[in-house]
Design an enzyme around this catalytic site. Sequence first.
Site, mmCIF file in Angstrom:
data_model
loop_
_atom_site.group_PDB
_atom_site.id
_atom_site.type_symbol
_atom_site.label_atom_id
_atom_site.label_comp_id
_atom_site.label_asym_id
_atom_site.label_seq_id
_atom_site.Cartn_x
_atom_site.Cartn_y
_atom_site.Cartn_z
ATOM 1 N N MET A 108 0.765 -1.280 -0.031
ATOM 2 C CA MET A 108 -0.165 0.193 0.127
ATOM 3 C C MET A 108 0.912 1.438 0.034
ATOM 4 S SD MET A 108 -3.343 -0.783 2.211
ATOM 5 C CE MET A 108 -2.736 -0.527 3.846
ATOM 6 N N TYR A 144 4.055 4.174 0.826
ATOM 7 C CA TYR A 144 5.031 4.622 2.156
ATOM 8 C C TYR A 144 5.866 3.417 2.454
ATOM 9 C CZ TYR A 144 5.174 8.890 4.907
ATOM 10 O OH TYR A 144 5.687 9.950 5.517
ATOM 11 N N LEU A 145 6.620 3.185 1.406
ATOM 12 C CA LEU A 145 7.652 2.092 1.734
ATOM 13 C C LEU A 145 8.601 2.306 2.774
ATOM 14 C CD1 LEU A 145 8.053 1.398 -1.712
ATOM 15 C CD2 LEU A 145 6.350 0.397 -0.457
ATOM 16 N N HIS A 156 9.019 -3.421 3.517
ATOM 17 C CA HIS A 156 8.582 -3.625 2.117
ATOM 18 C C HIS A 156 9.959 -4.038 1.218
ATOM 19 C CE1 HIS A 156 5.338 -0.559 3.556
ATOM 20 N NE2 HIS A 156 4.843 -1.473 2.964
ATOM 21 N N GLY A 215 4.831 -10.087 4.240
ATOM 22 C CA GLY A 215 5.444 -10.102 5.255
ATOM 23 C C GLY A 215 4.954 -11.010 6.433
ATOM 24 N N ASP A 233 2.301 -9.482 8.992
ATOM 25 C CA ASP A 233 0.927 -9.677 8.737
ATOM 26 C C ASP A 233 0.551 -11.092 8.619
ATOM 27 O OD1 ASP A 233 -0.382 -6.712 8.076
ATOM 28 O OD2 ASP A 233 1.569 -6.851 7.178
ATOM 29 N N MET A 274 8.407 -2.486 11.844
ATOM 30 C CA MET A 274 8.217 -1.115 10.984
ATOM 31 C C MET A 274 6.843 -1.434 10.447
ATOM 32 S SD MET A 274 11.722 -0.853 8.761
ATOM 33 C CE MET A 274 13.100 -0.507 9.516
ATOM 34 N N SER A 275 6.103 -0.221 10.090
ATOM 35 C CA SER A 275 4.849 -0.080 9.711
ATOM 36 C C SER A 275 4.671 1.166 9.197
ATOM 37 C CB SER A 275 3.899 -0.424 10.865
ATOM 38 O OG SER A 275 2.451 0.080 10.476
ATOM 39 N N ARG A 330 2.250 2.825 9.305
ATOM 40 C CA ARG A 330 1.345 3.502 10.487
ATOM 41 C C ARG A 330 2.046 4.031 11.501
ATOM 42 N NH1 ARG A 330 -2.903 -0.341 8.700
ATOM 43 N NH2 ARG A 330 -4.736 0.778 8.087
HETATM 44 P P1 AMP Z 1 1.306 -2.696 3.527
HETATM 45 O O1 AMP Z 1 2.147 -1.862 2.652
HETATM 46 O O2 AMP Z 1 1.358 -2.563 4.869
HETATM 47 O O3 AMP Z 1 0.351 -3.283 2.969
HETATM 48 O O4 AMP Z 1 2.459 -3.953 3.472
HETATM 49 C C1 AMP Z 1 2.970 -4.610 2.220
HETATM 50 C C2 AMP Z 1 3.695 -5.959 2.582
HETATM 51 O O5 AMP Z 1 4.881 -5.559 3.248
HETATM 52 C C3 AMP Z 1 2.828 -6.753 3.311
HETATM 53 O O6 AMP Z 1 3.114 -8.125 2.923
HETATM 54 C C4 AMP Z 1 3.336 -6.833 4.679
HETATM 55 O O7 AMP Z 1 3.202 -7.904 5.433
HETATM 56 C C5 AMP Z 1 4.672 -6.356 4.484
HETATM 57 N N1 AMP Z 1 5.250 -5.741 5.439
HETATM 58 C C6 AMP Z 1 4.825 -4.582 6.159
HETATM 59 N N2 AMP Z 1 5.722 -4.342 7.187
HETATM 60 C C7 AMP Z 1 6.589 -5.293 7.212
HETATM 61 C C8 AMP Z 1 7.787 -5.404 8.332
HETATM 62 N N3 AMP Z 1 7.942 -4.728 9.367
HETATM 63 N N4 AMP Z 1 8.389 -6.444 7.938
HETATM 64 C C9 AMP Z 1 8.361 -7.267 6.925
HETATM 65 N N5 AMP Z 1 7.263 -6.994 5.847
HETATM 66 C C10 AMP Z 1 6.538 -6.148 6.282
#
Ligand code: AMP
Length: 286
Positions: free
Chosen positions: A30, A32-33, A37, A147, A150, A184-185, A187
């Site tokens: 989504m 905001y890498l 990611h 990741g 999740d 890391m997130s 959010r």
């Molecule tokens: P998102 O942009 O939050 O939907 O995340 C995209 C992908 O990156 C998903 O498969 C997440 O599980 C993965 N991801 C997000 N945060 C992390 C993290 N801290 N470590 C590993 N993978 C992550």
Amino acid sequence: MRTETTVAGMTAAVAELKAQGRSIGLVPTMGYLHEGHLSLVRECRKSADVAVASIFVNPLQFGPQEDFRRYPRDPERDAALLEKEGVDILFLPTDQEMYPERFGTSVEVAGLQDKLCGRSRPGHFRGVATVVLKLFNIVRPDYAFFGQKDAQQVVILRRMVEDLNMDVEIRAMPIIREPDGLAMSSRNTYLNDDERRAALILFRSLEEARRMFEKGQRAASQIRERLLRIIASEHLARIDYAEVVDPGSLEPVEKIDGEALVALAVYIGRTRLIDNLILGPTRDTK
Ligand code: AMP
């Protein structure tokens, strides 16, 4: 790196790659890498001939009271990062491309979708499964990278792929953390300084769960109670759930005799954060 913003453009690019016999890896995001990611992107590059990353803030997976509108976005910075990592194609569709006016189909992964995060985010995993199925049909990847952060998402997507006989291999990658342990997130950017400090309680409580397990504790209720107590000690934290579950079925376990997933969702102020840990004999528990 080339950027495709339409489904037609992306499917044409894929058709060409398939005709050349090249394998395709996909990293759905989504945007905001962050390094989490990028770790998926690096693995994707290693495994597949062609690395595709998608950025799409999927409205279907946000509840009406959730943060869809204020979710952080910075596609230009993201594109620069992906380019630097050697991504071949960025798929950056609009909402209209993904969900045209008469769009009406969705994917339900019964049972699994209602557990853990599904309880406080009804409809979330329907949105996730639906968009990921669409992305798989558009990009037709041989491998897709997600990741372990999740964890429930991975379980649900694996079930969907198996149930629907889809020809894609799901690869789950380890959680990438800040130096102090916070997962890391995107959010995390919502957190102010006090909240950022308080957010460490997720990792700290999981570390305590790991210590208990390493010392021989196998009663899930004891581990869960300790987690709840540690999180309750942080006044900015409000627990959504803390559970010890079977990593395949997501059903609560009583005694840990194989692998167990310790999963948490905690509000820090208004921000809901998740984290988890897998305990078990076959894991390197570092
Ligand atoms: P998102 O942009 O939050 O939907 O995340 C995209 C992908 O990156 C998903 O498969 C997440 O599980 C993965 N991801 C997000 N945060 C992390 C993290 N801290 N470590 C590993 N993978 C992550």
